[in-house]
Design a protein around this motif. Sequence first.
Motif, short mmCIF file in Angstrom:
data_model
loop_
_atom_site.label_atom_id
_atom_site.label_comp_id
_atom_site.label_asym_id
_atom_site.label_seq_id
_atom_site.Cartn_x
_atom_site.Cartn_y
_atom_site.Cartn_z
N THR A 166 0.81 -1.22 0.00
CA THR A 166 0.00 0.00 0.00
C THR A 166 0.85 1.28 0.00
OG1 THR A 166 -0.12 -0.13 2.41
CG2 THR A 166 -1.93 -1.13 1.17
N LEU A 180 -0.10 4.15 -2.22
CA LEU A 180 -1.34 4.86 -1.94
C LEU A 180 -1.38 5.25 -0.47
CD1 LEU A 180 -3.58 2.38 -3.92
CD2 LEU A 180 -3.10 4.71 -4.62
N GLY A 183 -9.67 0.67 -15.84
CA GLY A 183 -8.63 0.80 -14.83
C GLY A 183 -7.77 2.02 -15.06
N GLN A 184 -6.97 2.35 -14.08
CA GLN A 184 -6.04 3.47 -14.23
C GLN A 184 -5.02 3.17 -15.33
OE1 GLN A 184 -4.30 4.66 -10.45
NE2 GLN A 184 -6.11 3.88 -9.38
N GLN A 185 -4.63 1.89 -15.43
CA GLN A 185 -3.68 1.48 -16.47
C GLN A 185 -4.40 0.47 -17.37
OE1 GLN A 185 0.32 0.52 -15.23
NE2 GLN A 185 0.22 1.91 -13.48
N GLN A 196 -11.51 7.31 -7.00
CA GLN A 196 -10.48 6.40 -7.50
C GLN A 196 -11.10 5.37 -8.44
OE1 GLN A 196 -7.30 4.88 -5.35
NE2 GLN A 196 -7.41 6.35 -3.67
N HIS A 231 -6.83 -0.24 -10.19
CA HIS A 231 -5.51 -0.05 -10.78
C HIS A 231 -5.46 -0.58 -12.21
CE1 HIS A 231 -1.25 -1.41 -11.50
NE2 HIS A 231 -1.09 -0.13 -11.25
N ARG A 232 -6.13 -1.70 -12.46
CA ARG A 232 -6.15 -2.31 -13.79
C ARG A 232 -7.60 -2.57 -14.19
NH1 ARG A 232 -2.90 -6.74 -14.51
NH2 ARG A 232 -1.53 -6.14 -12.79
N ALA A 274 -7.78 -1.57 -5.93
CA ALA A 274 -7.02 -0.33 -6.05
C ALA A 274 -5.51 -0.52 -6.04
CB ALA A 274 -7.42 0.62 -4.92
N VAL A 275 -5.02 -1.51 -5.29
CA VAL A 275 -3.58 -1.68 -5.11
C VAL A 275 -3.01 -2.53 -6.24
CG1 VAL A 275 -1.81 -2.64 -3.59
CG2 VAL A 275 -3.76 -1.42 -2.62
N PRO A 276 -1.87 -2.14 -6.81
CA PRO A 276 -1.26 -2.93 -7.89
C PRO A 276 -0.99 -4.36 -7.45
CG PRO A 276 -0.21 -0.78 -7.74
CD PRO A 276 -1.10 -0.89 -6.56
#
Length: 403
Positions: free
Chosen positions: A15, A18, A91-93, A153, A156-157, A394-396
Amino acid sequence: MNTTAATAATATTATAALPGLPRTLTTRARTLAAAVRKRCADLAGIESPSGDAARLDALAEELAAGYAATGATAVRRRCDHGDHLVLDWPGQQEDLPHLLVVGHHDTVWPVGTLADWPIEERDGRLTGPGILDMKGGLALLEGAFALLADLGQRPHRPVRMVIVSDEEIGSPDGRSLVERHLRGAAAVLGLEPGHPDGRLKTARRGSTRIRLTVTGREAHAGNDAVDGVSAIDELVDQLITVRGLTRQPGTELNTGRIDGGTRANVVAGHAEAELGLRFATTEAQRRTLDNLAHLTANRPGADVRTEVLSSRPAWPERTGNPLLRHVRSLAAALGQHLDGAPAGGAGDTNLAGARGLPTLDGLGAVGAGPHARHEHLRVDQLGPRIALLAALLAVPLPRLRDR
Protein backbone atom coordinates in the motif's frame (compact mmCIF):
# COMPACT_ATOMS: atom_id res chain seq x y z
CA MET A 1 12.21 -12.56 9.61
CA ASN A 2 9.24 -14.38 11.19
CA THR A 3 5.92 -14.85 9.38
CA THR A 4 4.13 -12.02 11.20
CA ALA A 5 6.93 -9.57 10.55
CA ALA A 6 7.18 -10.64 6.91
CA THR A 7 3.45 -10.14 6.41
CA ALA A 8 3.58 -6.70 8.00
CA ALA A 9 6.52 -5.70 5.80
CA THR A 10 4.74 -6.91 2.69
CA ALA A 11 1.60 -5.08 3.74
CA THR A 12 3.53 -1.84 4.01
CA THR A 13 4.99 -2.37 0.54
CA ALA A 14 1.62 -3.30 -0.96
CA THR A 15 0.00 0.00 0.00
CA ALA A 16 3.03 2.29 -0.13
CA ALA A 17 1.92 3.66 -3.50
CA LEU A 18 -1.34 4.86 -1.94
CA PRO A 19 -0.51 6.67 1.32
CA GLY A 20 -3.28 6.65 3.90
CA LEU A 21 -5.43 4.29 1.84
CA PRO A 22 -5.88 1.50 4.44
CA ARG A 23 -7.31 3.82 7.08
CA THR A 24 -9.51 5.61 4.54
CA LEU A 25 -10.87 2.33 3.16
CA THR A 26 -11.59 0.93 6.59
CA THR A 27 -13.37 4.06 7.78
CA ARG A 28 -15.43 4.48 4.63
CA ALA A 29 -16.29 0.76 4.50
CA ARG A 30 -17.81 0.98 7.98
CA THR A 31 -20.01 3.82 6.76
CA LEU A 32 -21.09 1.86 3.67
CA ALA A 33 -21.79 -1.37 5.54
CA ALA A 34 -25.40 -0.45 6.34
CA ALA A 35 -26.19 0.25 2.69
CA VAL A 36 -24.53 -2.99 1.60
CA ARG A 37 -26.48 -4.89 4.25
CA LYS A 38 -29.68 -3.52 2.74
CA ARG A 39 -28.47 -4.40 -0.74
CA CYS A 40 -27.81 -7.99 0.39
CA ALA A 41 -31.38 -8.22 1.67
CA ASP A 42 -32.84 -6.60 -1.46
CA LEU A 43 -31.00 -9.00 -3.79
CA ALA A 44 -32.02 -12.01 -1.70
CA GLY A 45 -35.58 -10.73 -1.92
CA ILE A 46 -35.51 -11.37 -5.69
CA GLU A 47 -35.88 -15.14 -5.80
CA SER A 48 -33.74 -16.65 -8.56
CA PRO A 49 -33.68 -20.46 -8.64
CA SER A 50 -31.59 -22.14 -11.31
CA GLY A 51 -33.61 -22.61 -14.50
CA ASP A 52 -36.19 -19.88 -13.84
CA ALA A 53 -35.28 -17.63 -16.76
CA ALA A 54 -37.77 -14.85 -16.02
CA ARG A 55 -36.65 -14.38 -12.41
CA LEU A 56 -32.97 -14.73 -13.23
CA ASP A 57 -33.30 -12.14 -15.98
CA ALA A 58 -35.08 -9.75 -13.60
CA LEU A 59 -32.21 -10.11 -11.14
CA ALA A 60 -29.63 -9.70 -13.91
CA GLU A 61 -31.27 -6.41 -14.85
CA GLU A 62 -31.16 -5.24 -11.24
CA LEU A 63 -27.51 -6.23 -10.87
CA ALA A 64 -26.54 -4.54 -14.14
CA ALA A 65 -28.14 -1.30 -12.95
CA GLY A 66 -26.37 -1.44 -9.61
CA TYR A 67 -22.96 -2.09 -11.11
CA ALA A 68 -23.50 0.51 -13.85
CA ALA A 69 -23.96 3.10 -11.10
CA THR A 70 -20.38 2.34 -10.02
CA GLY A 71 -18.97 2.86 -13.52
CA ALA A 72 -19.38 -0.55 -15.16
CA THR A 73 -20.55 -1.30 -18.66
CA ALA A 74 -22.87 -4.32 -18.64
CA VAL A 75 -23.62 -6.81 -21.41
CA ARG A 76 -26.26 -9.53 -21.17
CA ARG A 77 -25.26 -12.88 -22.66
CA ARG A 78 -28.29 -14.77 -23.87
CA CYS A 79 -29.08 -18.13 -22.29
CA ASP A 80 -32.40 -19.97 -22.50
CA HIS A 81 -32.50 -20.74 -18.79
CA GLY A 82 -31.46 -17.23 -17.68
CA ASP A 83 -29.09 -14.63 -19.08
CA HIS A 84 -25.49 -14.31 -17.92
CA LEU A 85 -23.83 -10.94 -17.28
CA VAL A 86 -20.41 -9.62 -18.32
CA LEU A 87 -19.34 -6.35 -16.69
CA ASP A 88 -16.28 -4.20 -17.31
CA TRP A 89 -14.75 -1.40 -15.26
CA PRO A 90 -11.92 0.72 -16.69
CA GLY A 91 -8.63 0.80 -14.83
CA GLN A 92 -6.04 3.47 -14.23
CA GLN A 93 -3.68 1.48 -16.47
CA GLU A 94 -5.80 0.21 -19.31
CA ASP A 95 -2.92 -1.63 -20.98
CA LEU A 96 -2.61 -4.14 -18.14
CA PRO A 97 -4.22 -7.60 -18.26
CA HIS A 98 -7.64 -7.61 -16.63
CA LEU A 99 -8.51 -8.84 -13.16
CA LEU A 100 -11.35 -11.37 -13.54
CA VAL A 101 -14.07 -11.77 -10.91
CA VAL A 102 -16.51 -14.68 -11.18
CA GLY A 103 -19.91 -15.03 -9.54
CA HIS A 104 -23.43 -16.33 -10.05
CA HIS A 105 -26.95 -15.09 -9.45
CA ASP A 106 -28.85 -18.39 -9.33
CA THR A 107 -29.68 -20.12 -6.05
CA VAL A 108 -30.73 -23.62 -4.97
CA TRP A 109 -33.97 -22.35 -3.38
CA PRO A 110 -37.33 -22.78 -5.17
CA VAL A 111 -39.74 -19.90 -5.71
CA GLY A 112 -41.91 -19.39 -2.67
CA THR A 113 -39.20 -20.14 -0.11
CA LEU A 114 -39.40 -16.55 1.14
CA ALA A 115 -43.01 -17.12 2.17
CA ASP A 116 -41.99 -19.23 5.16
CA TRP A 117 -38.36 -18.13 5.48
CA PRO A 118 -38.27 -14.34 5.27
CA ILE A 119 -35.09 -12.30 5.24
CA GLU A 120 -34.39 -11.07 8.74
CA GLU A 121 -31.57 -10.17 11.09
CA ARG A 122 -31.11 -11.88 14.43
CA ASP A 123 -28.13 -11.52 16.75
CA GLY A 124 -25.99 -9.93 14.06
CA ARG A 125 -26.83 -12.61 11.48
CA LEU A 126 -28.71 -11.77 8.30
CA THR A 127 -30.56 -14.88 7.17
CA GLY A 128 -32.56 -15.80 4.09
CA PRO A 129 -32.44 -18.05 1.00
CA GLY A 130 -29.36 -17.29 -1.08
CA ILE A 131 -28.20 -14.48 1.23
CA LEU A 132 -24.77 -16.09 1.64
CA ASP A 133 -24.53 -18.07 -1.59
CA MET A 134 -24.16 -15.66 -3.15
CA LYS A 135 -26.28 -12.53 -3.05
CA GLY A 136 -24.00 -11.25 -0.28
CA GLY A 137 -20.88 -11.53 -2.43
CA LEU A 138 -22.56 -9.70 -5.31
CA ALA A 139 -23.57 -6.85 -2.99
CA LEU A 140 -20.11 -6.65 -1.43
CA LEU A 141 -18.36 -6.11 -4.76
CA GLU A 142 -20.86 -3.41 -5.65
CA GLY A 143 -20.05 -1.78 -2.31
CA ALA A 144 -16.31 -1.98 -2.97
CA PHE A 145 -16.66 -0.21 -6.31
CA ALA A 146 -18.96 2.37 -4.74
CA LEU A 147 -16.32 2.99 -2.07
CA LEU A 148 -13.63 3.64 -4.68
CA ALA A 149 -15.97 5.92 -6.63
CA ASP A 150 -16.68 7.90 -3.46
CA LEU A 151 -12.93 8.40 -3.06
CA GLY A 152 -12.54 9.49 -6.68
CA GLN A 153 -10.48 6.40 -7.50
CA ARG A 154 -10.57 3.72 -10.15
CA PRO A 155 -9.22 0.18 -10.02
CA HIS A 156 -5.51 -0.05 -10.78
CA ARG A 157 -6.15 -2.31 -13.79
CA PRO A 158 -9.25 -3.17 -15.85
CA VAL A 159 -11.69 -5.39 -13.99
CA ARG A 160 -14.04 -7.81 -15.68
CA MET A 161 -16.79 -9.72 -13.93
CA VAL A 162 -18.69 -12.74 -15.24
CA ILE A 163 -21.94 -13.59 -13.44
CA VAL A 164 -23.49 -16.84 -14.64
CA SER A 165 -27.07 -18.00 -14.21
CA ASP A 166 -26.41 -21.73 -13.83
CA GLU A 167 -23.56 -22.19 -11.36
CA GLU A 168 -25.66 -24.16 -8.88
CA ILE A 169 -26.28 -26.84 -11.53
CA GLY A 170 -22.63 -27.00 -12.61
CA SER A 171 -22.55 -24.12 -15.12
CA PRO A 172 -23.39 -26.30 -18.14
CA ASP A 173 -23.81 -23.17 -20.29
CA GLY A 174 -21.91 -20.60 -18.21
CA ARG A 175 -18.69 -22.62 -18.18
CA SER A 176 -17.74 -21.66 -21.74
CA LEU A 177 -18.36 -17.98 -20.96
CA VAL A 178 -16.10 -18.08 -17.90
CA GLU A 179 -13.40 -19.94 -19.84
CA ARG A 180 -13.53 -17.36 -22.64
CA HIS A 181 -12.70 -14.57 -20.20
CA LEU A 182 -9.94 -16.51 -18.43
CA ARG A 183 -7.78 -15.79 -21.44
CA GLY A 184 -5.40 -12.96 -20.66
CA ALA A 185 -6.50 -12.58 -17.02
CA ALA A 186 -3.82 -11.54 -14.55
CA ALA A 187 -5.66 -13.23 -11.67
CA VAL A 188 -9.08 -14.67 -10.88
CA LEU A 189 -11.18 -13.92 -7.78
CA GLY A 190 -14.36 -15.72 -6.69
CA LEU A 191 -17.20 -14.20 -4.68
CA GLU A 192 -18.38 -17.45 -3.11
CA PRO A 193 -18.66 -17.24 0.69
CA GLY A 194 -15.47 -17.81 2.61
CA HIS A 195 -14.96 -20.55 5.16
CA PRO A 196 -17.15 -20.01 8.25
CA ASP A 197 -14.17 -18.48 10.07
CA GLY A 198 -13.55 -16.06 7.19
CA ARG A 199 -10.61 -17.83 5.57
CA LEU A 200 -10.37 -17.74 1.80
CA LYS A 201 -10.53 -20.79 -0.46
CA THR A 202 -7.22 -21.80 -2.00
CA ALA A 203 -8.27 -25.04 -3.70
CA ARG A 204 -11.52 -26.84 -4.48
CA ARG A 205 -12.52 -30.38 -5.34
CA GLY A 206 -13.62 -31.32 -8.82
CA SER A 207 -17.31 -32.06 -9.33
CA THR A 208 -19.46 -33.89 -11.85
CA ARG A 209 -23.24 -34.26 -12.15
CA ILE A 210 -24.41 -37.47 -13.76
CA ARG A 211 -27.82 -38.68 -14.85
CA LEU A 212 -28.14 -42.44 -14.61
CA THR A 213 -31.08 -43.59 -16.76
CA VAL A 214 -32.56 -47.09 -16.84
CA THR A 215 -35.08 -48.32 -19.39
CA GLY A 216 -37.04 -51.48 -18.62
CA ARG A 217 -40.30 -52.93 -19.91
CA GLU A 218 -43.76 -52.17 -18.53
CA ALA A 219 -46.21 -54.90 -17.66
CA HIS A 220 -49.14 -55.57 -15.33
CA ALA A 221 -47.56 -56.13 -11.92
CA GLY A 222 -50.13 -58.80 -10.99
CA ASN A 223 -51.11 -60.64 -14.14
CA ASP A 224 -47.99 -60.36 -16.30
CA ALA A 225 -45.12 -59.44 -13.98
CA VAL A 226 -42.91 -62.07 -15.61
CA ASP A 227 -43.19 -60.18 -18.90
CA GLY A 228 -41.93 -56.95 -17.37
CA VAL A 229 -38.44 -55.68 -16.59
CA SER A 230 -38.40 -53.30 -13.64
CA ALA A 231 -36.34 -50.21 -14.35
CA ILE A 232 -36.59 -49.29 -10.66
CA ASP A 233 -35.18 -52.61 -9.45
CA GLU A 234 -32.39 -52.30 -11.99
CA LEU A 235 -31.67 -48.73 -10.89
CA VAL A 236 -31.46 -49.79 -7.23
CA ASP A 237 -28.91 -52.45 -8.11
CA GLN A 238 -26.96 -50.00 -10.28
CA LEU A 239 -26.81 -47.49 -7.42
CA ILE A 240 -25.33 -50.17 -5.17
CA THR A 241 -22.73 -50.85 -7.87
CA VAL A 242 -22.00 -47.14 -8.23
CA ARG A 243 -21.54 -46.78 -4.49
CA GLY A 244 -18.96 -49.54 -4.59
CA LEU A 245 -17.13 -47.99 -7.54
CA THR A 246 -16.93 -44.60 -5.81
CA ARG A 247 -15.82 -45.93 -2.42
CA GLN A 248 -12.21 -44.88 -2.87
CA PRO A 249 -9.92 -42.17 -1.45
CA GLY A 250 -10.56 -38.72 -2.85
CA THR A 251 -14.06 -39.48 -4.16
CA GLU A 252 -17.45 -38.68 -2.65
CA LEU A 253 -20.93 -39.57 -3.93
CA ASN A 254 -24.30 -37.98 -3.25
CA THR A 255 -27.44 -39.46 -4.78
CA GLY A 256 -29.41 -36.25 -5.06
CA ARG A 257 -32.59 -37.28 -6.89
CA ILE A 258 -34.41 -40.48 -7.85
CA ASP A 259 -37.49 -40.76 -10.08
CA GLY A 260 -39.27 -43.54 -11.91
CA GLY A 261 -42.31 -45.66 -12.52
CA THR A 262 -45.94 -44.67 -12.86
CA ARG A 263 -48.15 -46.79 -10.56
CA ALA A 264 -47.84 -49.50 -7.92
CA ASN A 265 -49.58 -52.01 -10.18
CA VAL A 266 -47.32 -51.35 -13.19
CA VAL A 267 -43.81 -52.74 -13.57
CA ALA A 268 -41.70 -49.63 -14.01
CA GLY A 269 -40.48 -49.05 -17.54
CA HIS A 270 -38.31 -46.05 -16.72
CA ALA A 271 -36.23 -44.82 -13.78
CA GLU A 272 -33.43 -42.34 -13.32
CA ALA A 273 -31.17 -40.85 -10.67
CA GLU A 274 -29.08 -37.71 -10.57
CA LEU A 275 -25.72 -38.18 -8.89
CA GLY A 276 -23.33 -35.59 -7.53
CA LEU A 277 -19.67 -36.64 -7.43
CA ARG A 278 -16.73 -34.78 -5.92
CA PHE A 279 -13.07 -35.53 -6.46
CA ALA A 280 -9.89 -34.51 -4.68
CA THR A 281 -7.73 -35.15 -7.75
CA THR A 282 -8.05 -35.12 -11.52
CA GLU A 283 -6.94 -38.77 -11.62
CA ALA A 284 -9.73 -39.86 -9.25
CA GLN A 285 -12.20 -37.95 -11.42
CA ARG A 286 -10.98 -39.53 -14.66
CA ARG A 287 -10.91 -43.07 -13.26
CA THR A 288 -14.37 -42.88 -11.68
CA LEU A 289 -16.07 -41.34 -14.71
CA ASP A 290 -14.51 -43.97 -16.95
CA ASN A 291 -15.91 -46.73 -14.72
CA LEU A 292 -19.37 -45.17 -14.67
CA ALA A 293 -19.40 -44.81 -18.45
CA HIS A 294 -19.16 -48.60 -18.78
CA LEU A 295 -22.01 -49.71 -16.53
CA THR A 296 -23.98 -52.65 -17.91
CA ALA A 297 -27.46 -53.93 -17.04
CA ASN A 298 -27.91 -56.88 -14.71
CA ARG A 299 -31.32 -57.87 -16.16
CA PRO A 300 -31.97 -59.10 -19.69
CA GLY A 301 -34.09 -56.50 -21.47
CA ALA A 302 -32.91 -53.58 -19.34
CA ASP A 303 -30.78 -50.75 -20.69
CA VAL A 304 -28.50 -48.50 -18.61
CA ARG A 305 -27.20 -45.16 -19.81
CA THR A 306 -24.82 -42.69 -18.11
CA GLU A 307 -24.92 -39.01 -19.11
CA VAL A 308 -22.57 -36.31 -17.80
CA LEU A 309 -24.68 -33.19 -17.18
CA SER A 310 -21.87 -30.89 -16.05
CA SER A 311 -18.31 -31.21 -14.85
CA ARG A 312 -15.61 -29.10 -13.27
CA PRO A 313 -11.97 -30.14 -12.90
CA ALA A 314 -10.26 -30.38 -9.54
CA TRP A 315 -8.34 -27.26 -8.49
CA PRO A 316 -5.36 -28.56 -6.50
CA GLU A 317 -3.62 -26.81 -3.62
CA ARG A 318 -0.38 -25.16 -4.68
CA THR A 319 2.60 -24.25 -2.55
CA GLY A 320 3.76 -20.65 -2.35
CA ASN A 321 0.59 -18.99 -3.62
CA PRO A 322 1.74 -15.40 -4.17
CA LEU A 323 -1.87 -14.21 -4.67
CA LEU A 324 -2.79 -15.41 -1.18
CA ARG A 325 0.32 -13.69 0.20
CA HIS A 326 -0.74 -10.47 -1.49
CA VAL A 327 -4.28 -10.62 -0.11
CA ARG A 328 -2.99 -11.47 3.36
CA SER A 329 -0.71 -8.45 3.19
CA LEU A 330 -3.57 -6.18 2.20
CA ALA A 331 -5.69 -7.58 5.01
CA ALA A 332 -2.88 -6.93 7.49
CA ALA A 333 -2.59 -3.33 6.30
CA LEU A 334 -6.33 -2.98 6.96
CA GLY A 335 -5.96 -4.41 10.46
CA GLN A 336 -7.44 -7.77 9.50
CA HIS A 337 -5.98 -11.25 10.01
CA LEU A 338 -6.74 -13.46 7.04
CA ASP A 339 -5.60 -16.81 5.74
CA GLY A 340 -6.71 -19.46 3.28
CA ALA A 341 -7.45 -23.18 3.12
CA PRO A 342 -8.81 -25.72 0.61
CA ALA A 343 -12.60 -26.13 0.36
CA GLY A 344 -14.82 -29.12 -0.22
CA GLY A 345 -17.23 -27.53 -2.68
CA ALA A 346 -16.66 -26.79 -6.35
CA GLY A 347 -17.36 -23.64 -8.33
CA ASP A 348 -16.37 -21.72 -11.42
CA THR A 349 -13.01 -20.78 -9.92
CA ASN A 350 -12.11 -24.46 -10.45
CA LEU A 351 -11.86 -23.64 -14.13
CA ALA A 352 -9.13 -21.09 -13.45
CA GLY A 353 -7.34 -22.88 -10.62
CA ALA A 354 -7.12 -26.13 -12.58
CA ARG A 355 -5.26 -24.23 -15.33
CA GLY A 356 -2.71 -22.91 -12.88
CA LEU A 357 -3.94 -19.30 -13.05
CA PRO A 358 -3.48 -17.24 -9.85
CA THR A 359 -6.86 -17.86 -8.23
CA LEU A 360 -8.59 -17.24 -4.89
CA ASP A 361 -12.18 -17.84 -3.91
CA GLY A 362 -14.22 -17.13 -0.79
CA LEU A 363 -13.99 -13.35 -1.06
CA GLY A 364 -17.74 -13.04 -0.62
CA ALA A 365 -19.68 -12.79 2.61
CA VAL A 366 -18.64 -14.48 5.85
CA GLY A 367 -21.24 -16.76 7.37
CA ALA A 368 -22.44 -20.35 7.35
CA GLY A 369 -25.14 -22.70 6.12
CA PRO A 370 -25.13 -22.39 2.31
CA HIS A 371 -27.84 -24.64 0.81
CA ALA A 372 -29.33 -25.13 4.28
CA ARG A 373 -32.16 -23.51 6.23
CA HIS A 374 -29.73 -21.85 8.62
CA GLU A 375 -27.96 -19.99 5.77
CA HIS A 376 -26.79 -16.61 7.05
CA LEU A 377 -24.08 -13.98 6.80
CA ARG A 378 -22.39 -12.05 9.58
CA VAL A 379 -23.30 -8.37 9.46
CA ASP A 380 -20.18 -7.35 11.39
CA GLN A 381 -17.97 -8.75 8.61
CA LEU A 382 -19.51 -6.71 5.79
CA GLY A 383 -17.33 -3.65 6.45
CA PRO A 384 -14.02 -5.56 6.56
CA ARG A 385 -14.88 -7.43 3.36
CA ILE A 386 -15.83 -4.23 1.52
CA ALA A 387 -12.49 -2.67 2.53
CA LEU A 388 -10.54 -5.77 1.49
CA LEU A 389 -12.20 -5.96 -1.93
CA ALA A 390 -11.66 -2.25 -2.53
CA ALA A 391 -7.97 -2.64 -1.63
CA LEU A 392 -7.66 -5.58 -4.01
CA LEU A 393 -9.06 -3.44 -6.80
CA ALA A 394 -7.02 -0.33 -6.05
CA VAL A 395 -3.58 -1.68 -5.11
CA PRO A 396 -1.26 -2.93 -7.89
CA LEU A 397 -0.89 -6.69 -8.08
CA PRO A 398 2.59 -8.06 -7.47
CA ARG A 399 4.23 -10.47 -9.87
CA LEU A 400 2.13 -13.62 -9.49
CA ARG A 401 3.81 -16.05 -11.87
CA ASP A 402 6.91 -16.42 -13.97
CA ARG A 403 6.76 -14.69 -17.34
